[in-house]
Each structure stands twice: as structure tokens, then as C-alpha cells.
Design an enzyme around this catalytic site. Structure first.
Site, PDB file in Angstrom:
ATOM      1  CG  ASP A   1     -24.649 -15.851 -10.949  1.00 52.47           C
ATOM      2  OD1 ASP A   1     -23.763 -15.360 -10.009  1.00 52.47           O
ATOM      3  OD2 ASP A   1     -24.252 -15.433 -12.504  1.00 52.47           O
ATOM      4  CG  HIS A   2     -22.612 -18.643  -8.963  1.00 53.79           C
ATOM      5  ND1 HIS A   2     -22.264 -17.740  -9.450  1.00 53.79           N
ATOM      6  CD2 HIS A   2     -20.765 -19.627  -9.520  1.00 53.79           C
ATOM      7  CE1 HIS A   2     -20.862 -17.313 -10.602  1.00 53.79           C
ATOM      8  NE2 HIS A   2     -20.519 -19.131 -10.200  1.00 53.79           N
TER       9      HIS A   2
ATOM     10  CB  SER B   1      -7.757 -19.594  -7.021  1.00 56.31           C
ATOM     11  OG  SER B   1      -7.604 -19.098  -5.915  1.00 56.31           O
TER      12      SER B   1
HETATM   13 FE1  SF4 Z   1     -21.352 -19.691 -16.106  1.00 56.69          FE
HETATM   14 FE2  SF4 Z   1     -19.823 -20.090 -14.339  1.00 56.69          FE
HETATM   15 FE3  SF4 Z   1     -22.122 -19.963 -14.389  1.00 56.69          FE
HETATM   16 FE4  SF4 Z   1     -21.423 -22.221 -15.529  1.00 56.69          FE
HETATM   17  S1  SF4 Z   1     -20.723 -21.404 -12.564  1.00 56.69           S
HETATM   18  S2  SF4 Z   1     -23.152 -20.982 -15.653  1.00 56.69           S
HETATM   19  S3  SF4 Z   1     -19.775 -20.952 -16.319  1.00 56.69           S
HETATM   20  S4  SF4 Z   1     -20.901 -18.258 -14.535  1.00 56.69           S
END
Ligand code: SF4
Length: 758
Positions: free
Chosen positions: A95-96, A644
Site C-alpha cells: 500500500d505504501h 523509533s
Molecule cells: Fe494509513 Fe499510514 Fe497508509 Fe496513511 S500512510 S493511509 S496512515 S497506513
């Protein structure tokens, strides 16, 4: 799914006796947080009471989730453990790495080309080790987890700070670093300081423009970005039961913005509805059967001030919508005061972009409420005055809202649907702007709004609000607009927007053609993990060498760091993130942010590996010593390694030949990470000995052949002028951690055990 149900039933079966044992141990009623935590102790048995905010405790989470950026190094490390499969159910979510530019289809195609080697690696390594793989475009980790894996009373970790989103379904879900995920997948204990518990009592019912988002925006204003540190926030009360499970998820998601370990709600009918609506009626039934374990004891709710470390009460009947920002999520403005704040602070009044969706706010309820506002733009003949984007949290949501015509509604107001991915929320946004230097305002339904977070532009003032408020602002294009009271110029004169209307669950049910999930091979032993030897983004790891069995003599001082040295100073983020799956390449950022105590400069140290003893960069000097087979020592100040849990900050020094890190004091997580990588993390017995370290020193670490818990080690400092000093060094290694050191790393030890050689 069947496997999950089995696992969940096993968790529920063990809960009663563990909770009873915990209640006896602490000798008082239990909060929900305590019930779930005591039910997840590593080893199972409750042997003692733990002190909130004090005791370090080993836990056994039920599952692990990883996003594609952090999964790379985590899985490269996991491969070192020599295990055939992950010890608990685990998933990877792509996703990122998808950049938002022109819309979902072209952006996804570009990401698939651009990140092919990373996706190929993640897909193949997941396939091999029994890990579920969610393809690019399948959705954002936390939304996908909520839809598929979160369950009431469970415990999970995820390599992303908004993992607490799963608290919406009553799960203790905690964001961690990659090293923690490796521990749990390798079957090791996962350590956490037993958290404090903050209670938030919600009473009444929301109405009109107010949504679940406004609860957390208000809480952020009360607790600030640090107020939740070291605590789990537990929501309860009749108001909590009135919120949808996804609304609860939004609240828990943004608990990360107040620094909370996580947030959680007790099990209720709304959670049951969501579980049933997402095809998990059997889990809803199993949860309902142990309902009493999935809420705090009655005495806690009767006298919450006695049992929570802090108590906040919010009346939903009177809660206003909030807009938080700019630059920090805890600057909370009730909508009635926001316009005045905008004028008073001189924030750019013209709104340039409204962005809805993300993992925080893209439920069916969110989308329907926002769409009910968007529809009015068309029906009332309003001009839309800002750009508008929609980021669905998952393909399940996207497909369903597309089927129900909601995406068409947004398109009609000029909205652009982006890929089901993080995109603008994490700065993956090729924003179209004519002048990046112009001070400008945007508003999102995301969670974070730090400077540069969304578009990398320090001039962008980012505000956070609910999707319906964002949609109303996008139509107005003006931050001083209050949709509750103000009118907009319509085709036939001024018009007021009607209150949003939403539907919690899709009346026709959720639907999807391809959710984007790839199940792993039943037997992955023959699967080949795909890493190109010429890749500059990925590199298979070599096991670190085992301890040679002797004291370490003739080590060179690499750098004596002065003052603050966080994990960012040790392993910088920013452009280096690209290399987080390639240890050798990312090691070129090692300690480049640390200040050299001898010249007050960052990344400039004397290099005695060359004839000339000139100055060079820290990584360069380390590589010089390494090429000559000379080990090195890093010396640091107080609270070394704070920040972190980034494992690269421990792996890079190990990779470049650092044998010991000697400091006045450590940040605990970094100290543990050093131990896991087989390094010596030591502290000066006498902090003033820091001053004895000179630039040209060689250092012997003595006492290792008798390395024992509680027994200090020593260092002999050989100064350039021929003098020597003998100093005492303390350590906190227990017996197991000493075995890690001897084996060369914790993962080496696991591998040896797995193969029967240890
Ligand atoms: Fe969610 Fe982090 Fe992706 Fe933003 S970057 S949509 S906060 S998982």
C-alpha cells in the site's frame, strides 16, 4: 479463514481461566485492556500481577501484519531464522509504494512497473513462508485487517503506526518496528512495558454533522500528541455502543496521534454487525459467547475513576465537528471557532484540495456520508471550488461503493478516485500545483498533518476533519466556511447544505470481484524467493558472524557521538527509505546525523584506517576498518538510540563492523535491538569515563569469556600517547541474550536451534 476461526476459538477457550488468574493476582476488577493483555502472556500462565507503566512483560500476539515498506527488511531477517513458516498468521500489504498522480488505474500500473522487484520479492517470500499477500491495489493495511483479520479480544502487532485501527473490532493492535514482527513470526516472545490505561467515557448519541472522527479530534485536543504515551486508551459507555465498528476504528486509528500504545473498544452489537457484514458471522457468534471477557468488569464501569489512570468524559449529544491543524493533529478547533482561528492566524483561507478516504476514514458509512454532501453540489447547482480526491481503503470498499453509484456522485462533483493505497497520506502524491512556494491550505480526512507529510511542501497547511466536513469545504473552497451555519452561492441564490446522511453497512452487502489476496503455498519448501543480485533496493542478508570466543582486542573508535543521537541520527529516513531492503546500500547513512564530539560536526570523523589519518564520513571510515578486518566501537551520550524501533539503526553498525556501542545510557528498545543483532550494548559504570575516550583510541573489551548476567565487563583504552585507562562497563544481558551475542544474533540462535545444532 478457517484457520483463523480455529485460532480465535483457541484464544477464547483460554481467556476465562487466564482472566480469573489475573483478577486474583491483581486483587481487583480488571479493565478490558488488562483482560486481553493477561490472556496473551507468552507461555500462557498468569504467575504474577504486573505494574502498569512499570513492568516489562513478554506477550504472545495472535497475528502480524506488515506493510510493504517495512516488510522488506522484516522478511529478509525472518528468512535468517530458518523456519519453514511464520509462527503466527501473518500478512503483507502493498500500500505504501503507490504514488497518486493521475488516478487509480494509471497510478497502479506505474507502481507495478516502478516497484516490480519489491513486489516480486514480497509475493515470493510470502508464498514461501505461509504469509498472506495482499497485492498492490488490494487496499491499505489497516482497512484490510479490519475487514478480514481483526477480532474482539485478540492481540496483534503490525509494522505501521496506525495498526491500532483494529481496536474498532475490540483488538489490542499495536504498531511496532520490523524487528518485533520478526520476533513474533519466529516464535519468540514480544516484550512491552505493561501500559497504563486511560478511560474515555462516551455518553449520548451523535447527531447532524458530528461523526466518530470528531471524538478523536477532540480527544487529541485534550491529550495532545504526547498525552497517550505508554497508555492504552479504552473507550466505553452508551455512546461507545452507538458508534459503528468502522467509526470505532477511526477513533482507534488516530490514537496514534496522541502517542497511545493503542486504543480499544469493548465488544458490542455494532462489532457483531460488522463481523457478520464482512462474512464472519461465526466469529461474531464466538465473540458473543464470551462477551463477559470482552468488556471491563462491571465495577470498572461503575467507578471508572478508581480503575483508570486517567478518565475523560465526552458527551456525544453536544460534540461539535472539529477541524484540527495545521501542522499538528492536536490543534483542535470546534467548527464554530475555526473560521475565526483561520483569520486570526492568517492561514491561507482559500482551500486548494480536499482529500477523503485513507485507512482512517473510508468505510461505507464514511463514503455514504461524504457522498450525501457531494450529491448536493450537483442537485443544488453549486460550483466546486477546490480539487477533490477519494482514496478508498480497500478494493472491497471501492467495488461496493462503485456498485452503489457513490463514486459516480463524487465524479460528478469533479472528484478523482485514487488507488486503494496510502498515496497522499504518506507523501506519495505528485500534486499538481502551479507554485509550490505559495502558502496554501488543504484538508484531509487522514490522520497526520505534520509539515510536508502530504505533498513534501513546507508551505502547505494541512488540516484534518471528517470526510463529510472535508467534502463540504472542498465545495466551498474556503476555510472560513462553516457548513452548519453558512450558505453557498447556488444557481438560484444562496443555499445551505443539508446534514450528511450515511448508511453503516451496504444494504446490498459488500461485494468484490478480486479482493487482491494471494494465499501462500500449502508447502512453500520448493518456492524460490525472488531477489535480483543486481538490485539496489533489495539484498539477501548474510548471517552475522558468531562471536570468536575471545575478548575483543584492538577495536578502533569509530565515532564519539555527542548529545542527542536518535535512531534518525543513526539511520536517517527520507531518501534512504528506498534502500530499506538493501542493508549494504542503506548502511551508507550510518550515523551520518551524529555529532562528532571531537570537532562538533556531523559525519566527519578521523579515519585511522588509511595512512594519512584524514577526516572522512562515518560510513566510509567504518568500511575502511572493515576492509582491514578491524572491529570498531561507537561511543555515545545519554539516551542513545531514542526515537523509533527502526532495526536498521542496529543492523547497519553490525554490518559495517561495529562490535560494541558504549554509552552513558540507552533508549531501551535500541539497546534490545543491538543485542538481537549480536552486538555489545554497554554503559559506562562511571558516566565521567565518557570524557576519557580520545580520538585516536584503540579499545579492548575484556571479560567476555566469562560474560555473565549482572557481571560488569571492562574496557582498556589505549590512547595515542601510549597511556592506558581501564574502565568498567555495565550491561543488562540476561542468559538468553548472551546466547544471542555468542551466536552472532538472535536469529542465528533460532536457526541453530531449528536445525538442531544448538
Ligand atoms: Fe494509513 Fe499510514 Fe497508509 Fe496513511 S500512510 S493511509 S496512515 S497506513
Amino acid at each position: 479463514m478457517a484457520f483463523d476461526l480455529e485460532m480465535i476459538r483457541a484464544v477464547y477457550a483460554g481467556m476465562g481461566s487466564r482472566i480469573e488468574a489475573a483478577r486474583t493476582a491483581v486483587a481487583r476488577p480488571l479493565t478490558l485492556t488488562e483482560k486481553i493483555l493477561y490472556a496473551h502472556l507468552f507461555g500462557g500462565e498468569v504467575k504474577q500481577a504486573y505494574e502498569r507503566g512499570v513492568s516489562y512483560v513478554d506477550f504472545a500476539p495472535d497475528r502480524v501484519a506488515m506493510q510493504d515498506a517495512t516488510a522488506q527488511m522484516a522478511l529478509l531477517q525472518f528468512m535468517q531464522a530458518g523456519k519453514p513458516t511464520a509462527a503466527v498468521p501473518s500478512t503483507v500489504h502493498c500500500d505504501h509504494l503507490i504514488q497518486a498522480k493521475d488516478g487509480a488505474t494509471p497510478d497502479l500500473a506505474e507502481a507495478n512497473t516502478e516497484n516490480k522487484e519489491v513486489y516480486d520479492f514480497l509475493a515470493s517470500v510470502s508464498n514461501k513462508y505461509g504469509i498472506g499477500f495482499w497485492k498492490p491495489g488490494a487496499g491499505i493495511i489497516h482497512q484490510v485487517v479490519l475487514e478480514n483479520y481483526a477480532f474482539p479480544g485478540g492481540m496483534m502487532i503490525g509494522t505501521d503506526s496506525h495498526t491500532p485501527n483494529a481496536g474498532g473490532l475490540g483488538m489490542i493492535a499495536i504498531g511496532v518496528g520490523g524487528a518485533d514482527a520478526v520476533d513474533v513470526m519466529a516464535g519468540m516472545a514480544w516484550e512491552l512495558k505493561f501500559p497504563k490505561v486511560i478511560g474515555v467515557k462516551l455518553t449520548g448519541r451523535m447527531n447532524g454533522w458530528t461523526s466518530a472522527k470528531d471524538v478523536i479530534l477532540k480527544v487529541a485536543g485534550i491529550l495532545t500528541v504526547k498525552g497517550g504515551t505508554g497508555a492504552i486508551v479504552e473507550y466505553f459507555g452508551d455512546g461507545a455502543e452507538s458508534l459503528s465498528a468502522t467509526g470505532k476504528g477511526t477513533i482507534c486509528n488516530m490514537g496514534a496521534e496522541i502517542g497511545a500504545t493503542t486504543s480499544v473498544f469493548s465488544y458490542d452489537e455494532k462489532m457483531g454487525d460488522y463481523l457478520r457484514g464482512t462474512g464472519r458471522a461465526d466469529i461474531a457468534e464466538a465473540a458473543a459467547a464470551v462477551r463477559q471477557h470482552l468488556r471491563a468488569d462491571d465495577e470498572v464501569y461503575a467507578q471508572p475513576e478508581r480503575f483508570y489512570d486517567q478518565l475523560i468524559e465526552i458527551d456525544l449529544n453536544t460534540l461539535e465537528p472539529y477541524v484540527n491543524g495545521p501542522f499538528t493533529p492536536d490543534a483542535a478547533w470546534p467548527i464554530s471557532e475555526f473560521a475565526a482561528a483561520v483569520r486570526e492566524h492568517g492561514w491561507p483561507e482559500k482551500l486548494e484540495v480536499g482529500l477523503i478516504g485513507s485507512c482512517t476514514n473510508s468505510s461505507y458509512e464514511d463514503i455514504t456520508r461524504a457522498a450525501s454532501i457531494a450529491a448536493q453540489a450537483v442537485s443544488k447547482g453549486l460550483t466546486v471550488n477546490a480539487e477533490f480526491t477519494i482514496t478508498p481503503g480497500s478494493e472491497l470498499v471501492r467495488y461496493t461503493v462503485a456498485r452503489d453509484g457513490l463514486l459516480d456522485t463524487f465524479s460528478q462533483m469533479g472528484g478523482v478516485v485514487l488507488a486503494n493505497a496510502c498515496g497522499p497520506c504518506i507523501g506519495q502524491w505528485a500534486r499538481h500545483t502551479d507554485d509550490p512556494k505559495r502558502r496554501n491550505s488543504i484538508i484531509t480526512s487522514f490522520n497526520r498533518n505534520f509539515a510536508k507529510r502530504n505533498d513534501g511542501n513546507p508551505n502547505t497547511h494541512a488540516f484534518v476533519a471528517s470526510p463529510e466536513i472535508v467534502t463540504a469545504f472542498a465545495i466551498a473552497g474556503d476555510l472560513t466556511f462553516n457548513p452548519l451555519t453558512d450558505t453557498l452561492p447556488g444557481a438560484n441564490g444562496p443555499v445551505k447544505l443539508d446534514e450528511p446522511r450515511g448508511v453503516e453497512m451496504p444494504p446490498l452487502g459488500f461485494a468484490v470481484e478480486d479482493a487482491g489476496f494471494q494465499a501462500p503455498a500449502a508447502d512453500g519448501s520448493g518456492v524460490q524467493v525472488l531477489v535480483s543480485p543486481s538490485s539496489d533496493r533489495l539484498e539477501l542478508l548474510e548471517p552475522f558472524r558468531a562471536w570468536e570466543g575471545t575478548d575483543l582486542k584492538g577495536l578502533r573508535l569509530l565515532i564519539k557521538a555527542q548529545g542527542k543521537c536518535t535512531t534518525d541520527h543513526i539511520s536517517m529516513a527520507g531518501p534512504w527509505l528506498k534502500y530499506r531492503g538493501h542493508l549494504d546500500n542503506i548502511s551508507n547513512n550510518m550515523l551520518i546525523g551524529a555529532t562528532n564530539a571531537f570537532n562538533g560536526k556531523p559525519n566527519e570523523v578521523k579515519d585511522f584506517s588509511t595512512q594519512g589519518d584524514g577526516y572522512t564520513t562515518v560510513p566510509q571510515a567504518a568500511r575502511g576498518y572493515k576492509s582491514l578486518g578491524i572491529g570498531t566501537v561507537v561511543v555515545g551520550d545519554e539516551n542513545y538510540g531514542e526515537g523509533s524501533s527502526r532495526e536498521h539503526a542496529a543492523m547497519e553498525p553490525r554490518h559495517l563492523g561495529v562490535r560494541a556501542v558504549i554509552v552513558k545510557s540507552f533508549a531501551r528498545i535500541h539497546e534490545t535491538n543491538l543485542k538481537k543483532q549480536g552486538m555489545l550494548g554497554l554503559t559506562f559504570d562511571n558516566k565521567a569515563d565518557y570524557d576519557l575516550i580520545e580520538e585516536g583510541d584503540t579499545i579492548d573489551i575484556l571479560g567476555l569469556t566469562n560474560f555473565t548476567p549482572g557481571q560488569p565487563l571492562q574496557a582498556r583504552l589505549h590512547h595515542a600517547d601510549g597511556d592506558t585507562d581501564l574502565i568498567t562497563l555495565n550491561h543488562t544481558y540476561n542468559e538468553g541474550q548472551i546466547e544471542w551475542f555468542k551466536a552472532g544474533s538472535a536469529l542465528n540462535l533460532i536457526r541453530l536451534k531449528e536445525s538442531g545444532s544448538a
